[in-house]
Write a protein that holds these residues in place. Structure first.
Motif, short mmCIF file in Angstrom:
data_model
loop_
_atom_site.label_atom_id
_atom_site.label_comp_id
_atom_site.label_asym_id
_atom_site.label_seq_id
_atom_site.Cartn_x
_atom_site.Cartn_y
_atom_site.Cartn_z
N MET A 44 -15.67 -16.18 4.91
CA MET A 44 -15.69 -16.87 6.17
C MET A 44 -16.03 -15.87 7.28
N LEU A 45 -16.57 -16.39 8.35
CA LEU A 45 -17.01 -15.53 9.44
C LEU A 45 -16.61 -16.13 10.77
N ASN A 46 -16.06 -15.32 11.63
CA ASN A 46 -15.70 -15.74 12.99
C ASN A 46 -16.17 -14.63 13.91
N ARG A 47 -17.38 -14.76 14.45
CA ARG A 47 -17.98 -13.73 15.29
C ARG A 47 -18.65 -14.39 16.48
N VAL A 48 -18.36 -13.88 17.67
CA VAL A 48 -18.94 -14.40 18.90
C VAL A 48 -19.56 -13.24 19.65
N ILE A 49 -20.80 -13.44 20.12
CA ILE A 49 -21.48 -12.45 20.94
C ILE A 49 -21.97 -13.16 22.19
N LEU A 50 -21.54 -12.68 23.35
CA LEU A 50 -21.86 -13.32 24.62
C LEU A 50 -22.38 -12.31 25.62
N VAL A 51 -23.25 -12.75 26.51
CA VAL A 51 -23.68 -11.96 27.66
C VAL A 51 -23.53 -12.85 28.87
N GLY A 52 -22.78 -12.35 29.86
CA GLY A 52 -22.56 -13.14 31.06
C GLY A 52 -21.98 -12.31 32.18
N ARG A 53 -21.73 -12.96 33.30
CA ARG A 53 -21.17 -12.30 34.48
C ARG A 53 -19.73 -12.72 34.68
N LEU A 54 -18.89 -11.74 35.07
CA LEU A 54 -17.48 -12.03 35.33
C LEU A 54 -17.36 -13.00 36.49
N THR A 55 -16.51 -14.00 36.33
CA THR A 55 -16.28 -14.99 37.38
C THR A 55 -15.12 -14.60 38.29
N ARG A 56 -14.33 -13.62 37.87
CA ARG A 56 -13.21 -13.14 38.66
C ARG A 56 -12.85 -11.74 38.15
N ASP A 57 -12.07 -11.02 38.94
CA ASP A 57 -11.61 -9.70 38.51
C ASP A 57 -10.65 -9.85 37.32
N PRO A 58 -10.68 -8.89 36.39
CA PRO A 58 -9.75 -8.94 35.26
C PRO A 58 -8.30 -8.80 35.72
N GLU A 59 -7.40 -9.44 34.99
CA GLU A 59 -5.96 -9.36 35.26
C GLU A 59 -5.31 -8.54 34.16
N LEU A 60 -4.77 -7.37 34.51
CA LEU A 60 -4.11 -6.50 33.53
C LEU A 60 -2.61 -6.76 33.56
N ARG A 61 -2.04 -6.98 32.39
CA ARG A 61 -0.60 -7.17 32.24
C ARG A 61 -0.15 -6.41 31.01
N TYR A 62 1.14 -6.29 30.86
CA TYR A 62 1.72 -5.63 29.70
C TYR A 62 2.74 -6.54 29.05
N THR A 63 2.74 -6.56 27.72
CA THR A 63 3.73 -7.34 26.99
C THR A 63 5.08 -6.65 27.13
N PRO A 64 6.18 -7.31 26.78
CA PRO A 64 7.50 -6.66 26.85
C PRO A 64 7.58 -5.38 26.02
N SER A 65 6.76 -5.28 24.98
CA SER A 65 6.77 -4.07 24.16
C SER A 65 5.81 -3.00 24.69
N GLY A 66 5.15 -3.27 25.83
CA GLY A 66 4.30 -2.26 26.47
C GLY A 66 2.84 -2.28 26.07
N VAL A 67 2.38 -3.33 25.40
CA VAL A 67 0.98 -3.44 24.98
C VAL A 67 0.16 -4.04 26.13
#
Length: 157
Positions: free
Chosen positions: A1-24
């Motif tokens: 089975m294969l699950n692969r996506v390749i996309l080219v596009g422009r960001l619609t908003r700034d990325p949101e960085l967060r951390y999980t409770p374990s620090g990831v």
């Protein structure tokens, strides 16, 4: 089975960085990807696709990507199913990025060594991320507007 996506596009908003409770680290952003055809009014429509990146790739995307930047995303499609407040099942599709390519300079008007093309990812998106910069002068395939002089002896066929 294969699950692969390749996309080219422009960001619609700034990325949101967060951390999980374990620090990831986890970053979410979306990109607009143009469709190959126009609608009845002659306008090109776009799909808005949610992207999620983890760990080092997440931090790199949050630090260097901004709204409007052109990116290439390589990853896998993930469908999340959850119940909303009304008890209805909601399905949400997103692409889990394994590799993100920056496809243009940070500022197209700058003449810095950041020529774009920096790639981040590898190790299924769990690595610390790596990048490279190149100077347009170092690119043997750069188009300087002059005709290319190639003899028949230079061609491999």
């Amino acid at each position: 089975m294969l699950n692969r996506v390749i996309l080219v596009g422009r960001l619609t908003r700034d990325p949101e960085l967060r951390y999980t409770p374990s620090g990831v680290a986890v970053t979410r952003f979306s990109i607009a990807v143009n469709r190959n055809y126009t609608n009845q009014q002659g306008e090109r429509e776009a799909d808005f696709i949610d992207i999620v990146a983890w760990r080092g790739l997440a931090e790199t995307c949050a630090n260097y990507l901004r709204k409007g930047r052109l990116v290439g995303v390589d990853g896998r499609l993930q469908i999340n199913v959850f119940e909303n407040n009304e008890g209805r099942k909601i399905r949400h599709a997103e692409v889990v990025a394994e590799n993100v390519q920056f496809l243009e300079p940070k500022n197209r008007n700058e003449s810095s060594n950041d020529f774009g093309g920096g790639g981040f990812g590898g190790n299924n998106g769990y690595g610390s991320g790596s990048s490279y910069s190149r100077n347009p002068v170092d690119d043997p395939f750069a188009d300087d507007g002059k005709p290319i002089d190639i003899s028949d002896d230079d061609l491999p066929f």
